[in-house]
Design an enzyme around this catalytic site. Structure first.
Site, PDB file in Angstrom:
ATOM      1  CB  CYS A   1      -1.034   0.015   1.277  1.00 54.56           C
ATOM      2  SG  CYS A   1      -1.912   1.457   1.627  1.00 54.56           S
ATOM      3  CG  HIS A   2      -0.200   5.065  -2.466  1.00 53.58           C
ATOM      4  ND1 HIS A   2      -1.009   4.501  -3.133  1.00 53.58           N
ATOM      5  CD2 HIS A   2       0.822   5.397  -3.195  1.00 53.58           C
ATOM      6  CE1 HIS A   2      -0.930   4.417  -4.355  1.00 53.58           C
ATOM      7  NE2 HIS A   2       0.061   5.220  -4.666  1.00 53.58           N
ATOM      8  CB  THR A   3       0.145   3.595   4.458  1.00 51.33           C
ATOM      9  OG1 THR A   3      -1.172   4.136   3.900  1.00 51.33           O
ATOM     10  CG2 THR A   3       0.398   4.143   5.735  1.00 51.33           C
TER      11      THR A   3
ATOM     12  CG  HIS B   1      -0.900  -1.450   6.397  1.00 50.95           C
ATOM     13  ND1 HIS B   1       0.005  -1.116   5.692  1.00 50.95           N
ATOM     14  CD2 HIS B   1      -1.942  -0.789   5.772  1.00 50.95           C
ATOM     15  CE1 HIS B   1      -0.465  -0.191   4.613  1.00 50.95           C
ATOM     16  NE2 HIS B   1      -1.685   0.039   4.858  1.00 50.95           N
ATOM     17  CD  GLU B   2      -4.076  -3.757   1.334  1.00 50.95           C
ATOM     18  OE1 GLU B   2      -4.532  -2.682   1.311  1.00 50.95           O
ATOM     19  OE2 GLU B   2      -3.370  -4.242   0.145  1.00 50.95           O
TER      20      GLU B   2
ATOM     21  CB  CYS C   1     -10.385  -2.859  22.918  1.00 51.21           C
ATOM     22  SG  CYS C   1     -10.996  -1.278  23.641  1.00 51.21           S
TER      23      CYS C   1
ATOM     24  CB  CYS D   1     -11.000   2.003  24.788  1.00 52.87           C
ATOM     25  SG  CYS D   1     -11.443   2.362  23.118  1.00 52.87           S
TER      26      CYS D   1
ATOM     27  CB  CYS E   1     -14.557   0.558  21.828  1.00 51.88           C
ATOM     28  SG  CYS E   1     -13.140   0.125  20.651  1.00 51.88           S
TER      29      CYS E   1
ATOM     30  CB  CYS F   1      -9.962   0.716  19.197  1.00 47.69           C
ATOM     31  SG  CYS F   1      -9.511  -0.066  20.546  1.00 47.69           S
TER      32      CYS F   1
ATOM     33  NE  ARG G   1      -2.115   5.637  17.489  1.00 46.99           N
ATOM     34  CZ  ARG G   1      -1.744   5.172  16.501  1.00 46.99           C
ATOM     35  NH1 ARG G   1      -2.257   3.894  16.043  1.00 46.99           N
ATOM     36  NH2 ARG G   1      -0.720   5.344  15.914  1.00 46.99           N
TER      37      ARG G   1
ATOM     38  CB  CYS H   1      -5.163  -1.248   3.878  1.00 45.57           C
ATOM     39  SG  CYS H   1      -5.035   0.402   3.862  1.00 45.57           S
TER      40      CYS H   1
ATOM     41  NE  ARG I   1      -3.302  -2.411  -1.982  1.00 43.42           N
ATOM     42  CZ  ARG I   1      -3.330  -1.074  -1.931  1.00 43.42           C
ATOM     43  NH1 ARG I   1      -2.837  -0.351  -2.547  1.00 43.42           N
ATOM     44  NH2 ARG I   1      -3.902  -0.731  -0.778  1.00 43.42           N
TER      45      ARG I   1
END
Ligand code: APR
Ligand code: ZN
Length: 369
Positions: A40-42, A62-63, A92, A95, A98, A106, A110, A169, A364
């Site tokens: 991904c671009h991120t 992350h995907e 979660c 919190c 959430c 969430c 973090r 993602c 992708r």
């Protein structure tokens, strides 16, 4: 255990395939065998060094999608053999965030996630005794990774890993922005800025909810055909129209867009996306990530007269609840992922995936293990 990972040693350098040490899952964590991961671009943004929060060395990605292999103490919702999608936005269900039911952000883990660590403040990854950072809490560019239980969505066992990883993602970010953030209603007129991997998913989300006009805006005319396949009704190339783009779009929608989505990450198009919205009620959603330090601007009168500026992260989706639903939509043929995955390659060729993304050749790319 020893695992295979594409390691980002430092910013701006290609990834290298390394044998890395992975510690077992601790309480509340699960070990996952990653079967496929989108690029991904991120990931590229962090690897470039322009991400002020980027940490190195790290295992990016992350995907992903994969299978639970082992669970740590106190894990209740997952068991070995479960097919899963890792979540960079956890859920979660305890919190304040959430429980507000007003956000998907969430905050349970973090702090540590932002520091590249598991919730107990340590990393599971190391190489020759040196720590490697986790990335977005997921680190899917490895054949095995460890995640907190609250950051894992369980999916059906017949879902193909090399397709549904994209739901981790891009798909959810685009479709979710339509459904969960903007709550686009049937008959609405929608304008989508940027027809890349995110924008095409916004388009198919808008089609799914029954939008009326779905107008795509892109400077690349080659994006038109695929966008039409995904539900775009009108294409606008800003370089081909005479006069002001905003006025053109307001005219095309007979008064302005009910909803607009910025899927480029450009602060100028963010402004255009807001200002092409309908007076009194138009809602503009920012999805694209602008460069570090950039700022948006408009005349406040735009908001005083009823336009709304919003943002959306991970499509406003609550990962453990909503990701399995989106996988079902794919399995039922309601959404198209196959045409968006333009390249599949082994992890060893992951740098090619980044190169193709930078050259604009792929929508992708997915790496497999
Ligand atoms: N006006 C219109 N279209 C533009 C402009 C512009 N000024 N600049 C770029 N585009 C188009 C490109 O031609 C391309 O089709 O925007 C599209 C962007 O698509 P991708 O590069 O595939 O990006 P995508 O993966 O969709 O992500 C878009 O969301 O997640 C974030 O970091 C990501 O900020 C990026 C954005
Ligand atoms: Zn929470």
């Amino acid at each position: 255990m020893e695992i295979k990972a594409a390691l980002a040693y430092t910013a701006g350098k290609p990834l290298t395939i390394e044998t890395v040490q992975l510690a077992p899952p601790q309480a509340g964590e699960v070990l996952i065998e990653i079967k496929a991961s989108g690029v991904c671009h991120t990931d590229a943004f962090t690897l470039s060094g322009n991400d002020p929060e980027g940490l190195f060395p790290a295992i990016l990605g992350h995907e992903g999608a994969g299978i639970v292999v082992e669970v740590g103490a106190d894990v209740k919702s997952l068991k070995p053999g479960d097919h899963v999608i890792p979540l960079y936005t956890p859920e979660c269900r305890q919190c304040d965030y959430c429980l507000s039911f007003k956000t998907n952000l969430c905050q349970a883990i973090r702090g540590t996630q932002g520091r590249g660590l598991m919730p107990d403040g340590t990393s599971r990854f190391s190489i020759n005794g040196d720590i490697i950072h986790h990335y977005m809490g997921t680190s899917t560019f490895a054949n095995y990774t460890v995640l907190p239980e609250i950051a894992v969505a369980k999916i059906p066992e017949d879902a193909p890993f090399d397709k549904v990883c994209y739901i981790g993602c891009g798909v959810t970010t685009g479709i979710g922005a339509v459904i969960y953030t903007a709550k686009v209603e049937p008959g609405a007129n929608v304008v989508v800025f940027g027809l890349g991997g995110i924008g095409l998913n916004v388009i198919q989300g808008a089609r799914m909810v029954g939008a009326n006009k779905i107008i795509g805006v892109d400077i690349n005319p080659k994006k038109r055909a695929l966008a039409e396949k995904f539900g775009m009704t009108d294409f606008v190339n800003p370089q081909e129209i005479t006069g002001d783009l905003v006025a053109y779009l307001v005219d095309l929608t007979k008064g302005g867009a009910d909803y607009s989505f910025e899927c480029i990450g450009n602060v100028n198009t963010m402004r255009q996306a807001l200002e092409c919205c309908h007076k009194g009620w138009g809602v503009s959603v920012i999805i694209g990530v602008a460069g570090a330090g950039q700022e948006i601007s408009t005349r406040p009168f735009q908001l005083v007269t009823g336009r709304v500026w919003k943002g959306s992260a991970f499509g406003g989706a609550r990962g453990r609840t909503d990701v399995p639903k989106i996988v079902d939509w794919y399995m039922d043929g309601k959404i198209n992922i196959d045409d968006l995955i333009t390249h599949v390659m082994p992890i060893e060729r992951i740098n090619d995936a980044f190169d193709m993304m930078h050259r604009g050749e792929s929508i992708r790319s997915v790496v497999t293990f």
